[in-house]
Structure formats: structure tokens, C-alpha cells
Design an enzyme around this catalytic site. Sequence first.
Site, mmCIF file in Angstrom:
data_model
loop_
_atom_site.group_PDB
_atom_site.id
_atom_site.type_symbol
_atom_site.label_atom_id
_atom_site.label_comp_id
_atom_site.label_asym_id
_atom_site.label_seq_id
_atom_site.Cartn_x
_atom_site.Cartn_y
_atom_site.Cartn_z
ATOM 1 N N GLY A 153 0.831 -1.191 0.000
ATOM 2 C CA GLY A 153 0.000 0.000 0.000
ATOM 3 C C GLY A 153 0.869 1.246 0.000
ATOM 4 N N ALA A 154 1.907 1.209 0.825
ATOM 5 C CA ALA A 154 2.846 2.322 0.914
ATOM 6 C C ALA A 154 4.091 1.822 1.624
ATOM 7 C CB ALA A 154 2.228 3.498 1.658
ATOM 8 N N MET A 155 5.181 2.589 1.536
ATOM 9 C CA MET A 155 6.441 2.195 2.141
ATOM 10 C C MET A 155 7.103 3.401 2.773
ATOM 11 S SD MET A 155 8.429 -0.223 2.864
ATOM 12 C CE MET A 155 9.795 0.129 3.948
ATOM 13 N N GLU A 156 7.552 3.223 4.024
ATOM 14 C CA GLU A 156 8.016 4.325 4.861
ATOM 15 C C GLU A 156 9.479 4.673 4.685
ATOM 16 O OE1 GLU A 156 8.523 0.612 7.569
ATOM 17 O OE2 GLU A 156 7.137 1.292 6.025
ATOM 18 N N HIS A 208 0.261 7.002 8.901
ATOM 19 C CA HIS A 208 0.941 5.762 9.290
ATOM 20 C C HIS A 208 2.388 5.762 8.801
ATOM 21 C CE1 HIS A 208 1.010 1.283 9.972
ATOM 22 N NE2 HIS A 208 1.976 1.380 9.058
ATOM 23 N N GLU A 209 2.585 6.080 7.525
ATOM 24 C CA GLU A 209 3.947 6.044 6.988
ATOM 25 C C GLU A 209 4.819 7.125 7.620
ATOM 26 O OE1 GLU A 209 4.585 3.402 5.443
ATOM 27 O OE2 GLU A 209 2.483 2.887 5.177
ATOM 28 N N HIS A 246 6.010 6.070 11.056
ATOM 29 C CA HIS A 246 7.112 5.106 10.985
ATOM 30 C C HIS A 246 8.478 5.792 11.089
ATOM 31 C CE1 HIS A 246 5.813 1.042 10.522
ATOM 32 N NE2 HIS A 246 5.103 1.235 9.430
#
Length: 881
Positions: free
Chosen positions: A268-271, A304-305, A308
Site C-alpha cells: 500500500g505504501a512504504m516508509e 501511518h507512513e 514510521h
Amino acid sequence: MEPAAPSTVYLKDYRPPAFLVSEVELDIDLLGEDEARVAARLALQRNPAAPRPPADLELDIDEIAVESVAIDGQPVGDGRWAADARHLTVKDVPAAFELRTVTRIRPRQNTKLMGIYLSGTGFFSLCEAEGFRRITPFLDRPDVMARYTATLHADKARYPVLLANGNCVGQGDEAGGRHWARWRDPFPKPSYLFAVVAADLESCQDRFRTRSGRDAQLQCFVEPGKLDQIAFALESLKHAMKWDEDRYGLEIDLDEYNVVAVGDFNAGAMENKGLNIFNTKLVLARPDISTDWDFSFIDRTVAHEYFHNWTGNRVTCRDWFQLSLKEGLTVFREQQYAADRYSRAVARIQAVRNLRTGQFPEDAGPMAHPVRPASYQQVSNFYTSTVYQKGAEVVRMMHTLVGPENFRKGIDLYFQRHDGQAVTTDELVAAIEQAGGVDLAQFRLWYEQAGTPRLTVRDRYDEASRSYELSVTQQCPPTPGQPAKRPMHMPLALGLLAPDGRELPLRLQGEAAPRGTSTVLSLHAETEVFRFIDVPARPVPSLGRGFSAPVVIDYPYDEAGLQHLLSYDSDSFNRWEAGQRLAMNLLLQGVADRAAGRPVQFPEYLAQAFGRVLADAEADPAFAAEALALPPEVVIAEQLGQIDPLAVHQVRFAMRSFLAERLHDGLRRAYDHFATPGPYSPDAQSSGRRALRNLCLAFLMDLRDADARRLCLQQLEAAGNMTDAMAALSAIANCDCPERRAALDAFHAKWRDEPLVVDKWLGVEAQSRLPGTVERVRELTRHPAFTLKNPNKVYALLGSFGVNQVQFHAADGSGYQLMLEQSLALDVVNPQVASRMVRNFERYRRFEPGRQALMRAALERIATTPGLSKESSEVVGKALA
């Protein structure tokens, strides 16, 4: 035939890395779509903490070609190094040295979308969990933390944007129309957080001033023509930054913070540190193409990301068994953020519903595993609801046990102790334990034991002594590899309601002072008894307030008790829960009646209870929408010893039709009343009104009358926002009427150039309960809008079909055959996404014999496929074991 078992990695076998890396310098030359040259310089030294360090250096590689190796500037001869499919080995290395390697990678051929790959507008990367080894040879594990400098070279006209982690420290032009940019990340990080982008993108900028007075530049990068869809995500980023300062005292630590949207992305996404890469569906938003759910999910995911940055980046995981250290804690922080930004009650209800529809079935299936797994074969298979959602519930329980102030002190202590380190869940628990002054030794079992505990609660009221006794027994069912479980430490929040609806003051025998009208009991033993005194009359217990622990509570509520809670409970979650239990009891009775050949009927008190919710909806329409929604079919199925999905669906539909008929006039009035005038806004109040109004429309459409169809089509044609349009489209897609096909085709024709809206259309088609859906999905796998190479398309069509409890589980097995064929085709292209599709079969043993046999046959067919990926092999092997 059973599949060949992939190798298993065990937590008990963890050893510190033999070498440490302090500095990484990468020079990535993107020579074209088909090839890139990666020159790497690593500053390595033997790890003094590693037992018996080897003489040779072994680095991870995957689908890269190693051209040369040098130590301290001197080429290493062919006899001293060797590369196979998994490792580069360099013999007899010194204690401290500089290693230089040159490798070649092929981005266009990288359909796994791990490492550096080619997407529509350029090159992007995804390295979590083990993708960095697809870029350059490395000790690709999270406990090897280094400072990174990355220099990118590319054609300037085709790829004008060059990004990597940290801050840009230099850029310029090169011969031949090329250019370069150098990025330096000042903070040590593991390799899974490395990221690069080289693409043709447009951007918008903003700035954020921290509370200490520093300015950070924020940029969002999108495909050309999509700038009008990025403003909401940028505002969400600033909201998240401010919230993290206010709630946790955490500031952004870089001068630049970049967000990039890409259409082809496994996650979905990456931090990635300072360079968050998002799937477009989780960052692009505009009222005419995005629903209220999209806006809310984008807001939460961006937050959320960003969160992180501290819970995952500054303090990271020692090994992949500790994945919930960052994900569970960050999901909990995201849930806190959502509660502060939106309706606290609705945010909690939605989190629990997600847990029950995703994690509870996982805990009861062959892939059940603890929040901190003891072993894995492919780490990508453990990005699960257990690690994320149940992991968040474990953090929430600590928050409940120690209280908000002590929890914050514990998080502060955690950062003070471990900033810049790779640690375990034990370090997190230890910090909260010390700050809270609570012994959490037994609590650690939540990280070690799989399964959903069941609390059996029984009570006794003694009128003479005015005492009320609660007996609580906990039991956790066997799970793979864990046949016997120990009692766990958990909070049980509760209140007691008097017959007139008042909340009673709570005072435990032996305690001098009352506890107020709501308290938290701390459970430790298998069975415990709590006696409350000065209770004037037999109360109705409100158990597990706020869903205080991820358990199933077994208490023999009767209909009167549930209606009492629904009417009077001050805890909004338990008011919702009472309505769900009331409906669930009747649904399960309906399934039993249907199986016995008895007519399925529902009592009038059900309609009266739901009618009261509808009548009181003005105060909080978002909560009313949640309270009126019946338990999902998958949650109903979990209560059955053997699942007949058609029976579950038919009984639930019968209840919806019953309520729609009895409440018709109220539903129609509410539909008109809760229209949202004026321009669209995704704020909590407006989205709550739309949620209730669209739920009313869905109920009315279940009556299958011409007036409801007229309303639905009118809403679809006149909708000024995607929320209302999708609600109407979903309703008409489940209606067997002449207007159905034309409406679906017209929607696609209108939005065919907006990929995210086309994905919604694919999902609506795949989730239709009507006959013919299996063949329609098969037809759509050949549609120009679908491709197995794009994970979004796979999740939109096949992922949606997999949760279609009626048509995926068609009695003739046609749904299983379709998923089998597509999963095998996908396994060749993208094994990580394929394994998630294969998981649709993993719980076959829970189904009635006919479907069970068909699903097992599908698994056996997958198992015997030559060249099956390790990702899918693990899922199939555990399902068939």
C-alpha cells in the site's frame, strides 16, 4: 502430492551479523529501461558481538549479475570470489575493509516489483523485506544499519526527477543529455528502508515548521496530469506531523520529506526514510473520483507512513520476526490519530470489524501464527493481519494496563534507550513495563502464542448481601505447532448497568474506595472471580468496553439484556456490540432453522431495536450507520462449526429484507433527511451523513421494488461525488433488473481514463452476488483494463472476487477453478501477490464437504505445479499439512 517444503527460518536460530556496515555509497546509472549499472562502496568491519566470525564474507544477492569485486581499492581475483543465485562470497577478508562491487540489474524484467523496477513513468523501488539484494550485494537484514549516500544518473528529458533517501546534497548535468543527483541520509538505517525514484513526475511543494522552529520542505510527486489529486495527501502529511508533535513530542528530523505515488506497487505504501513511496490508490484523491472511505484511508495511511519515521525507522526491527515492533505499534498510533481526527466510536468499531473479518479467521486457520512468529519460510507471507491489527491490539492492551500517561513515559523511554538501534518487541515491553510500574512478564505471551482467546464469563447476584460476582475463565484453542496454551495477562474493561439504565458505581470486595462507573480488571489466571459489593439490584454487565482485549467474550445475554445495553450503555462500542450480538444470535438461529428445513423468521423486537437506532440517528449518523450494518458474512461463518456460505448469505439477506420491509418508511425518511447539501467535504460529519443515507438506500434496494430502483439510478446519474456514485452502483450491481448492465457499462465508459475509478468498477463487478458473476470475472480477466502485472488490478478484480462469499464459493467449483488458474498465471509474474490469492483456499477444512473437497483439489493442483514459487509453496504446504 505435497509440495516441496521451502527452507524454514527460526527465531531461535538468530545470530548477530558476522559483519557490520557503517557507510554505504551507491552509484546507480540507469542506462535505459532494460539495464542499470550499480557501483557500491561498503565500509565493513567484523562484528565483535558475533560468535566465531567467519573468514569469508557472504552477501545476499537475487537476480543480479556481479561484474567485479575489489577490496581496499584492489581487484579481487576470480578465485577469491564467487556468485551463485543467492550469495556473493568473498574469501579471506580482513577485519575492517572497503568493499567495492559493480553489478548489473534489469528493471524492465523485474515483474516481481522488488528492488528497482520499471513502471509507467520511470524507475521506482521497493526493498522491504528482502528487495535490496536485488539492487546490490549486501547483508540484507534489518539489524545491519548504515548511513547511505546514493548518486543517480539518468536521461534528463525522460527522467527529470531523481530522488533517494535523506537530503539532496548535489545535482547537475552530464554529457549526452543526462543528469545526476546525490542524496545523503544522515541517520543509520537498515537496507529495507533504502529507496530511489527516477521518473517523469510533477510535484507540489509546501513547508512545515516544527515546534522547535525548524523548517522542512515537503514535496508530493505524481504522474503528469494528477497534480489536482494530491492536495489532500499533502494536508494529511502536515496534520500527521503536528499530531505526532502534540501527542508524542516527535518532530520531523530531515530538511526534506518527499512523497511519491506510483501505480505499480506491491504494498500500500512504504516508509522509506524521507522518501515515502505510495501506491496511487493511497495518495491520490479528488471528490469526483474518491469515496469518503478513500479520503479517510489516505489520511490514515499518510499518517501511518510518517509515524514510521520514529516507530520503525529511527528504532527498527532486529529481525523480521519482530515485524510487529514497528507495524503493530504504528498501527496503534494510526488508530489513535484516526480517533482524534474523526469519530472515536466509529474509528474503534471499524478497527474491530477489520480484526474480526481478517485476523480472527487467520488465527483459526492453517497460517495462524503469533504476533511474533517463531518461524517462517517466506517473510513476505507474514505481512499479515495478525502482525498488524492484532499487534496493534497488543500495544493497546499495554496502554490500557498502564494508563495513557505512563504509556507515553514508556514510549519516551523506549526512544531514549534505543534511538538508532535495531531491537525486539521485548525492548518495547520492557520500556512500558518500567514506566508503568506493572509486571508484564506474563503479558509477553501475547507475542508468543497464536490463537484468539475465549473468555467465558458467568455471574451470580446475591440480593441479601447486595453482592455481584463475576467468574472469568480464559481458554485459547490449539493452533498449528501450539496444541496447549498458557493463560495470558489481559485487561477486561467493564461497567454494570442497573435495571433503570443507570451506570452503577463499582467497588470490589476488599477495596476501600469505589472505582467509578467503569473499571479495568487485570486478568492473569485461567479462572478468576471478582466480587462487587453494594450493588442494589441485579445488573446487566457491559463487558469488554472499548474492545479492551482481542478476545471472544462468551456471556449468556438474553434479548432483553442486549436491548438494555443497546439503549443505555455509555460505552459506544458496547452499544454497537449489543446490536451486533442481537442480530448474530438471530442469524445463527436462522442458519440452523434453514438446515433443519424450518422457515427462517425474525422477531419484531429486532425491527424495534434497529428502528430506535434509526430514530436517534441525528445525534451521530456515522455511529448509526455502523449500528444498523449487520454482521459481515465472514464473521457469521466464523461462528459455525461447518460453513455453508450460501446458507449464511441467504439468511443474512433475509434479515436485511425483513428490516427493510419493517423500517421502510423510516429508511425512506432518513434517505431524504441525511442528504448533504453544498459542496462535497470528506469531514467526519458530512461523511457520516452520507454513510447513513447510502446504507438506507442499500436496505431499500433489497426490497427489489421499482421506487427503490428509481432512487438508486437517480442517485447514480446525479451524484456529485464518488461516495454516492459507488453506493448506487454497488446496489444496482446486486439487483437483477434490466437497468443493471447498462448502468455498469455507462459507469465504465465515463471513467475509463481514470485507473483508480476503473479499479472500483472491477471490484463492484467481482463482488456481485448475482448468478453469472464467475463468468463475468473470467471475461474481465481478458479486459483491456486488467493485467496481472499490476497489483492494483489483481486486488481490484481477483481480490474482490475472493471475498465474494456466494460466487467465489459457488457450489459447482467454478469460482475455485477461476482463482486457481489466475493464481498460477500470477505466480510466474509476481509470486508475492500470487501467494495472497492462494490464501483464499487455505481454510478449506472449515467448509461443508462438497466445497471442502473442491478447494482441497485446487490446493493439490497448485502444489503439483512445476516451478511453483516459494511464497505460494509455503501457503499451500501449511494449508494441506
